[in-house]
Design a protein around this motif. Sequence first.
Motif, PDB file in Angstrom:
ATOM      1  N   ASP A  59      82.335   4.005 135.396  1.00  0.00           N
ATOM      2  CA  ASP A  59      83.170   3.924 136.822  1.00  0.00           C
ATOM      3  C   ASP A  59      84.578   4.485 136.438  1.00  0.00           C
ATOM      4  O   ASP A  59      85.240   5.263 137.454  1.00  0.00           O
ATOM      5  CB  ASP A  59      82.977   2.746 137.607  1.00  0.00           C
TER       6      ASP A  59
ATOM      7  N   ASP B 146      85.021   9.056 145.771  1.00  0.00           N
ATOM      8  CA  ASP B 146      83.960   8.074 145.241  1.00  0.00           C
ATOM      9  C   ASP B 146      84.320   7.705 143.804  1.00  0.00           C
ATOM     10  O   ASP B 146      83.617   8.077 142.935  1.00  0.00           O
ATOM     11  CB  ASP B 146      82.838   8.906 145.237  1.00  0.00           C
TER      12      ASP B 146
ATOM     13  N   SER C 267      80.967   0.947 141.300  1.00  0.00           N
ATOM     14  CA  SER C 267      79.663   0.911 141.861  1.00  0.00           C
ATOM     15  C   SER C 267      78.839  -0.225 141.576  1.00  0.00           C
ATOM     16  O   SER C 267      77.900  -0.391 142.048  1.00  0.00           O
ATOM     17  CB  SER C 267      78.889   2.052 140.956  1.00  0.00           C
TER      18      SER C 267
END
Length: 191
Positions: free
Chosen positions: A13, A181, A185
């Motif tokens: 991430d 994004d 997560s």
Amino acid sequence: MNDDTLRDTVIADTQRWLERAVIGLNLCPFAKAPHTKGQIHYAVCTADEPEALLLQLQAELTALAEADPAQRETTLLMAPRQMADFLAFNDFLDAADAVLEELGLEGVLQVAPFHPRFQFAGTEEDDIGNATNRSPYPTLHLIREESIDRAVEAFPDAEEIFEGNIAKLEKLGADGWAALDVGASVTESAR
């Protein structure tokens, strides 16, 4: 989630955030080279106590100071199970600076903060400018002072970077930031 899976997820991430936001939006023009050369060390503190993070911070600062910059230019230390509250994280920075001082590394290394809910003084929580320092997880960026000096030499108007970043983010807007994004997560409850 077990520690190994969490560690792998947090690093993935963080790398996605680095590639899409920090490098992708050129929020830090100095990040691309160490990333491309594999000189960024990623460390994850899976403990949920600030004392454990301080111990790991001490170890990571020492390791960075002793490492060859050609191998390890900088370190990102993430703490996914701690300090979801930005104010608690902000208060923790005093303890981080104290560790730096205790190790005699002031002027050699510095610690820069990144947090999912980062908020500059005098801004509203949803101010898009805060995204310049928003990372997927509470993160301590350990930086060599020499690297900062070289960056300032290469980009003498370094203070303009921040102003330019604010303008980029305002143009991008909250929807554009969300479309990158670059968040965590894993939900906080699953960590």
